[in-house]
Design a protein around this motif. Structure first.
Motif, mmCIF file in Angstrom:
data_model
loop_
_atom_site.group_PDB
_atom_site.id
_atom_site.type_symbol
_atom_site.label_atom_id
_atom_site.label_comp_id
_atom_site.label_asym_id
_atom_site.label_seq_id
_atom_site.Cartn_x
_atom_site.Cartn_y
_atom_site.Cartn_z
ATOM 1 N N ALA A 1 40.465 44.210 47.925
ATOM 2 C CA ALA A 1 41.418 44.055 46.991
ATOM 3 C C ALA A 1 42.377 42.817 47.696
ATOM 4 O O ALA A 1 42.962 42.054 47.142
ATOM 5 N N ALA A 2 42.792 43.344 48.925
ATOM 6 C CA ALA A 2 43.711 42.047 49.671
ATOM 7 C C ALA A 2 43.065 40.877 49.689
ATOM 8 O O ALA A 2 43.621 39.554 49.550
ATOM 9 N N TYR A 3 41.629 40.953 50.010
ATOM 10 C CA TYR A 3 40.733 39.597 50.112
ATOM 11 C C TYR A 3 40.862 38.846 48.832
ATOM 12 O O TYR A 3 41.239 37.680 48.892
ATOM 13 N N LEU A 4 40.631 39.467 47.753
ATOM 14 C CA LEU A 4 40.584 38.747 46.319
ATOM 15 C C LEU A 4 41.885 38.421 46.050
ATOM 16 O O LEU A 4 41.970 37.429 45.559
ATOM 17 N N LEU A 5 42.894 39.064 46.332
ATOM 18 C CA LEU A 5 44.272 38.654 46.003
ATOM 19 C C LEU A 5 44.713 37.540 46.595
ATOM 20 O O LEU A 5 45.368 36.530 46.095
ATOM 21 N N LEU A 6 44.254 37.521 48.025
ATOM 22 C CA LEU A 6 44.616 36.269 48.863
ATOM 23 C C LEU A 6 44.038 35.167 48.089
ATOM 24 O O LEU A 6 44.751 34.071 48.194
ATOM 25 N N PHE A 7 42.744 35.023 47.876
ATOM 26 C CA PHE A 7 42.105 33.818 47.557
ATOM 27 C C PHE A 7 42.047 33.544 46.071
ATOM 28 O O PHE A 7 42.148 32.336 45.638
ATOM 29 N N ALA A 8 42.357 34.496 45.327
ATOM 30 C CA ALA A 8 42.715 34.172 43.842
ATOM 31 C C ALA A 8 44.041 33.904 43.480
ATOM 32 O O ALA A 8 44.300 33.262 42.487
ATOM 33 N N THR A 9 45.014 34.145 44.232
ATOM 34 C CA THR A 9 46.250 33.768 43.665
ATOM 35 C C THR A 9 47.358 33.056 44.717
ATOM 36 O O THR A 9 48.006 32.417 44.362
ATOM 37 N N LEU A 10 46.881 33.232 46.060
ATOM 38 C CA LEU A 10 47.803 32.371 47.066
ATOM 39 C C LEU A 10 47.361 31.247 47.799
ATOM 40 O O LEU A 10 47.801 30.213 47.518
ATOM 41 N N VAL A 11 46.058 31.628 48.420
ATOM 42 C CA VAL A 11 45.351 30.341 49.308
ATOM 43 C C VAL A 11 44.508 29.792 48.498
ATOM 44 O O VAL A 11 43.516 30.138 47.803
ATOM 45 N N TYR B 1 37.122 26.853 43.764
ATOM 46 C CA TYR B 1 38.214 26.421 42.840
ATOM 47 C C TYR B 1 38.459 27.546 41.708
ATOM 48 O O TYR B 1 39.349 27.952 41.264
ATOM 49 N N LEU B 2 37.185 27.817 41.016
ATOM 50 C CA LEU B 2 37.439 28.637 39.837
ATOM 51 C C LEU B 2 37.903 30.037 40.025
ATOM 52 O O LEU B 2 38.614 30.833 39.349
ATOM 53 N N VAL B 3 37.494 30.611 41.361
ATOM 54 C CA VAL B 3 38.174 31.738 41.633
ATOM 55 C C VAL B 3 39.861 31.910 41.710
ATOM 56 O O VAL B 3 40.430 32.645 41.078
ATOM 57 N N HIS B 4 40.249 30.744 42.149
ATOM 58 C CA HIS B 4 41.719 30.667 41.998
ATOM 59 C C HIS B 4 42.238 30.169 40.671
ATOM 60 O O HIS B 4 43.409 30.667 40.193
ATOM 61 N N ALA B 5 41.523 29.266 40.085
ATOM 62 C CA ALA B 5 42.140 28.443 38.794
ATOM 63 C C ALA B 5 41.709 29.278 37.661
ATOM 64 O O ALA B 5 42.469 29.068 36.770
ATOM 65 N N ARG C 1 36.401 32.617 33.774
ATOM 66 C CA ARG C 1 35.268 31.817 33.257
ATOM 67 C C ARG C 1 33.999 32.170 34.472
ATOM 68 O O ARG C 1 32.945 31.678 33.908
ATOM 69 N N LEU C 2 34.172 32.712 35.345
ATOM 70 C CA LEU C 2 32.873 32.992 36.162
ATOM 71 C C LEU C 2 31.787 33.569 35.824
ATOM 72 O O LEU C 2 30.499 33.028 35.810
ATOM 73 N N PRO C 3 31.916 34.892 34.876
ATOM 74 C CA PRO C 3 30.908 35.456 34.212
ATOM 75 C C PRO C 3 30.104 34.731 33.355
ATOM 76 O O PRO C 3 28.909 34.686 33.305
ATOM 77 N N VAL D 1 28.762 35.173 40.189
ATOM 78 C CA VAL D 1 30.155 35.598 40.258
ATOM 79 C C VAL D 1 30.287 36.220 41.824
ATOM 80 O O VAL D 1 31.302 36.273 42.383
ATOM 81 N N LEU D 2 29.589 36.906 42.345
ATOM 82 C CA LEU D 2 29.553 37.747 43.587
ATOM 83 C C LEU D 2 29.646 36.578 44.565
ATOM 84 O O LEU D 2 30.390 36.684 45.700
ATOM 85 N N ARG D 3 28.776 35.596 44.470
ATOM 86 C CA ARG D 3 28.713 34.374 45.345
ATOM 87 C C ARG D 3 29.825 33.642 45.526
ATOM 88 O O ARG D 3 30.363 33.417 46.589
ATOM 89 N N ALA D 4 30.434 33.644 44.263
ATOM 90 C CA ALA D 4 31.724 32.726 44.282
ATOM 91 C C ALA D 4 33.125 33.515 44.920
ATOM 92 O O ALA D 4 33.807 33.224 45.561
ATOM 93 N N LEU D 5 32.896 34.813 44.375
ATOM 94 C CA LEU D 5 34.014 35.677 45.027
ATOM 95 C C LEU D 5 34.179 35.938 46.387
ATOM 96 O O LEU D 5 35.205 36.148 47.171
ATOM 97 N N PHE D 6 32.939 35.827 47.236
ATOM 98 C CA PHE D 6 32.705 36.099 48.444
ATOM 99 C C PHE D 6 32.387 35.061 49.301
ATOM 100 O O PHE D 6 31.495 35.178 50.297
#
Length: 330
Positions: free
Chosen positions: A21-31, A135-139, A143-145, A153-158
């Motif tokens: 959750a922290a990993y996804l939060l970091l890259f989806a909203t902050l970095v 880029y899409l993970v953050h922006a 739309r990923l699915p 989606v898994l490849r993009a998220l990780f």
């Protein structure tokens, strides 16, 4: 003992979930990467506007940065009187993502010219996910699915790692300091071409270009069934819109070694997709001194000269309403 083991297992599972959750939060909203990845969205948006303003029947050019730097829709329009829009951004973006962005704006009778960069099997795009995945993970994570399906989606998220985080923080700091890219929306003209990469500016990259290794294009690059089936699927979507599909060769150094069988295979791939391959007599190969800052980037003067060689050939296919039975002759 059993209760303690279960508690330890539950604590470990909770820690894993919290870490993800922290990993996804970091890259989806902050970095994020405002200079190298976020610009992709801005490029696509601008090129969609250019498409909307370009009347049909028209020539559309789609490739990576070779399409942007080495091809001039402005020159093609000047030479032929046919409207032209350059949709190219960068080769690191997946073809599916690009076709998704443009296909609803393609019209019957348009010609899509694809001088795609040479494919390297050593660096495949898994599940059609290119750099746009990060880029899409953050922006636009929602739309990923619809674009990729669950595997994509898994490849993009990780797809993130420590190196990404460090470079992203660096880009964010540069953006805050007011430092922009050398090439951006301001260096794009009304046709979508890259501009301003003059011969004078290229002097700074002469030594670098001279030191770049020789490129070798083997037939193995065109025998990757998985990659070319994905390309063919996207070309079939375009053909279903009534669009003429013409493949081409990217511009690169004239010491590049291209296996003759490679072009035969490439021609077959386009023919199987209902299109054809346009090969210039020089196979789009030019002296290293003609290039700007990389092997796929001609300087602006040579960008226009190369486009003038292509212009009458593309115009002939467009006016004929499709590829000749034997493909496009040099």
């Amino acid at each position: 003992m059993q209760r303690a083991a279960l508690l330890n297992l539950a604590a470990m599972a909770a820690a894993i979930v919290a870490g993800i959750a922290a990993y996804l939060l970091l890259f989806a909203t902050l970095v994020h990467k405002p200079l190298t990845l976020d610009i992709m969205g801005a490029y696509i948006d601008q090129k969609q506007r250019i498409m909307d303003a370009t009347p049909s029947p028209r020539i559309l050019i789609l490739a990576g940065s070779n399409g942007r730097f080495s091809h001039s829709c402005a020159q093609i329009t000047q030479d032929t009187g046919i409207a032209c829009a350059n949709l190219s951004t960068t080769a690191s973006i997946g073809l599916k993502y690009q076709i998704d962005a443009y296909i609803d704006r393609m019209r019957p009778g348009d010609l899509l010219y694809l001088p795609l960069e040479y494919y390297d099997p050593a660096y495949p795009m898994r599940d059609d996910v290119g750099d746009e995945g990060a880029y899409l993970v953050h922006a636009a994570a929602r739309r990923l699915p619809e674009i990729y399906g669950w595997r994509g989606v898994l490849r993009a998220l990780f797809s993130f790692d420590l190196r990404f985080a460090i470079s992203a923080v660096g880009e964010m700091l540069l953006e805050r300091a007011g430092i922009d890219r050398r090439t951006n929306l301001a260096t794009m003209n009304a046709h979508g071409d890259e501009t301003g990469h003059t011969d004078a500016k290229a002097q700074a990259y002469r030594a670098r270009n001279a030191a770049l290794p020789k490129l070798s294009v083997s037939k193995q690059s065109f025998e990757d069934a998985d990659y070319w089936s994905k390309v063919s699927l996207q070309l079939a979507r375009v053909r279903a819109r009534g669009v003429i599909v013409v493949g081409g060769l990217p511009t690169t150094f004239d010491d590049t070694e291209i296996a003759p069988e490679a072009l035969v295979l490439l021609s077959r791939h386009y023919a199987a997709a209902g299109g054809c391959l346009l090969v210039l007599p020089n196979r789009s190969l030019y002296p290293r001194s003609y290039f700007y800052d990389a092997s796929y980037h001609l300087t602006e003067s040579h960008q226009h000269a190369h486009s003038s060689l292509l212009a009458p050939r593309l115009a002939a296919v467009l006016k004929a309403g499709g590829c000749p039975p034997a493909g496009v002759e040099p």
